[in-house]
Motif scaffolding. Structure first.
Motif, PDB file in Angstrom:
ATOM      1  N   LEU A 121       0.846  -0.926  -0.222  1.00  0.00           N
ATOM      2  CA  LEU A 121      -0.049   0.186   0.003  1.00  0.00           C
ATOM      3  C   LEU A 121       0.962   1.210   0.447  1.00  0.00           C
ATOM      4  O   LEU A 121       0.277   2.454  -0.148  1.00  0.00           O
ATOM      5  CB  LEU A 121      -0.895  -0.100   1.494  1.00  0.00           C
ATOM      6  N   GLY A 122       2.359   1.262  -0.693  1.00  0.00           N
ATOM      7  CA  GLY A 122       2.799   1.878  -0.448  1.00  0.00           C
ATOM      8  C   GLY A 122       3.428   2.663   1.050  1.00  0.00           C
ATOM      9  O   GLY A 122       3.621   1.667   1.631  1.00  0.00           O
ATOM     10  N   ARG A 123       4.093   3.638   0.735  1.00  0.00           N
ATOM     11  CA  ARG A 123       5.165   3.731   1.524  1.00  0.00           C
ATOM     12  C   ARG A 123       4.328   5.395   3.307  1.00  0.00           C
ATOM     13  O   ARG A 123       3.544   6.568   1.544  1.00  0.00           O
ATOM     14  CB  ARG A 123       6.186   4.425   1.939  1.00  0.00           C
ATOM     15  N   GLU A 124       5.256   5.375   3.981  1.00  0.00           N
ATOM     16  CA  GLU A 124       4.118   6.520   4.620  1.00  0.00           C
ATOM     17  C   GLU A 124       4.785   7.970   4.376  1.00  0.00           C
ATOM     18  O   GLU A 124       6.024   7.500   3.725  1.00  0.00           O
ATOM     19  CB  GLU A 124       4.778   6.576   6.113  1.00  0.00           C
ATOM     20  N   PRO A 125       5.106   9.336   4.257  1.00  0.00           N
ATOM     21  CA  PRO A 125       5.714  10.346   3.849  1.00  0.00           C
ATOM     22  C   PRO A 125       6.935  10.001   4.779  1.00  0.00           C
ATOM     23  O   PRO A 125       7.082   9.799   5.970  1.00  0.00           O
ATOM     24  CB  PRO A 125       4.728  11.687   4.438  1.00  0.00           C
ATOM     25  N   ASP A 126       8.243  10.904   4.459  1.00  0.00           N
ATOM     26  CA  ASP A 126       9.505  10.853   4.897  1.00  0.00           C
ATOM     27  C   ASP A 126       9.365  11.973   6.085  1.00  0.00           C
ATOM     28  O   ASP A 126       8.569  12.936   5.496  1.00  0.00           O
ATOM     29  CB  ASP A 126      10.879  11.047   3.707  1.00  0.00           C
ATOM     30  N   GLN A 127      10.160  11.403   6.624  1.00  0.00           N
ATOM     31  CA  GLN A 127      10.431  12.441   7.982  1.00  0.00           C
ATOM     32  C   GLN A 127      11.083  13.818   8.167  1.00  0.00           C
ATOM     33  O   GLN A 127      12.471  12.644   7.756  1.00  0.00           O
ATOM     34  CB  GLN A 127      10.750  12.161   9.235  1.00  0.00           C
ATOM     35  N   VAL A 128      11.478  14.798   7.621  1.00  0.00           N
ATOM     36  CA  VAL A 128      12.724  15.689   7.490  1.00  0.00           C
ATOM     37  C   VAL A 128      12.697  16.655   7.957  1.00  0.00           C
ATOM     38  O   VAL A 128      12.465  17.236   9.021  1.00  0.00           O
ATOM     39  CB  VAL A 128      12.488  16.677   6.370  1.00  0.00           C
ATOM     40  N   PHE A 129      14.165  16.121   9.237  1.00  0.00           N
ATOM     41  CA  PHE A 129      14.708  16.975  10.452  1.00  0.00           C
ATOM     42  C   PHE A 129      15.334  18.274   9.826  1.00  0.00           C
ATOM     43  O   PHE A 129      16.458  17.803   9.269  1.00  0.00           O
ATOM     44  CB  PHE A 129      15.447  16.546  11.136  1.00  0.00           C
ATOM     45  N   PRO A 130      15.304  19.173   9.721  1.00  0.00           N
ATOM     46  CA  PRO A 130      15.541  20.145   9.587  1.00  0.00           C
ATOM     47  C   PRO A 130      17.127  20.355  10.189  1.00  0.00           C
ATOM     48  O   PRO A 130      17.404  19.889  11.538  1.00  0.00           O
ATOM     49  CB  PRO A 130      15.107  21.591  10.382  1.00  0.00           C
ATOM     50  N   TRP A 131      18.268  20.260  10.016  1.00  0.00           N
ATOM     51  CA  TRP A 131      19.529  20.580  10.637  1.00  0.00           C
ATOM     52  C   TRP A 131      19.960  21.084  12.314  1.00  0.00           C
ATOM     53  O   TRP A 131      20.567  20.374  12.757  1.00  0.00           O
ATOM     54  CB  TRP A 131      21.111  21.407   9.952  1.00  0.00           C
ATOM     55  N   PRO A 132      19.218  22.548  12.205  1.00  0.00           N
ATOM     56  CA  PRO A 132      18.865  22.991  13.960  1.00  0.00           C
ATOM     57  C   PRO A 132      18.584  21.907  14.839  1.00  0.00           C
ATOM     58  O   PRO A 132      19.141  22.322  15.489  1.00  0.00           O
ATOM     59  CB  PRO A 132      18.668  24.071  13.797  1.00  0.00           C
ATOM     60  N   SER A 133      17.944  21.224  13.780  1.00  0.00           N
ATOM     61  CA  SER A 133      16.907  19.634  15.089  1.00  0.00           C
ATOM     62  C   SER A 133      17.915  19.174  15.656  1.00  0.00           C
ATOM     63  O   SER A 133      17.529  18.307  16.399  1.00  0.00           O
ATOM     64  CB  SER A 133      15.891  19.848  14.880  1.00  0.00           C
ATOM     65  N   VAL A 134      18.984  19.115  14.843  1.00  0.00           N
ATOM     66  CA  VAL A 134      19.795  17.093  15.249  1.00  0.00           C
ATOM     67  C   VAL A 134      20.379  18.380  16.888  1.00  0.00           C
ATOM     68  O   VAL A 134      21.054  18.818  17.182  1.00  0.00           O
ATOM     69  CB  VAL A 134      20.612  17.372  14.351  1.00  0.00           C
TER      70      VAL A 134
END
Length: 90
Positions: A52-65
């Motif tokens: 059934l496909g995939r869930e959306p990718d999770q993107v973490f901006p660099w300042p959140s690391v």
């Protein structure tokens, strides 16, 4: 600690505030003009064994690391965004 971009795919991304495990780094977004990492991308999980496909990718901006470990990356998950695969904005 020195880490190559190719080694990031073996690091699991975990939320520092509640321990949520997002998965492993799948991609990195770079700003070639500044020569800097913009964000890390964790691939969406497969739905029903990928049928059934995939869930959306999770993107973490660099300042959140917040911290890198030998096998994990701690992030502040509140600043993450979701993006459908193949439709990344600039």
């Amino acid at each position: 600690m020195v880490c190559r971009i190719a080694e990031l795919q073996y690091k699991e991304v975990i939320d520092i505030s509640d321990g949520t495990r997002y998965g492993f780094v799948e991609d990195v977004e770079l700003d070639p003009d500044r020569g800097a990492i913009e964000s890390i991308v964790v691939g969406g999980r497969a739905r029903c064994f990928g049928l059934l496909g995939r869930e959306p990718d999770q993107v973490f901006p660099w300042p959140s690391v917040k911290r890198f470990g030998e096998d994990i990356i701690l992030v502040e998950g509140k600043s993450r965004t979701s993006r459908e695969r193949g439709r990344r904005s600039r």
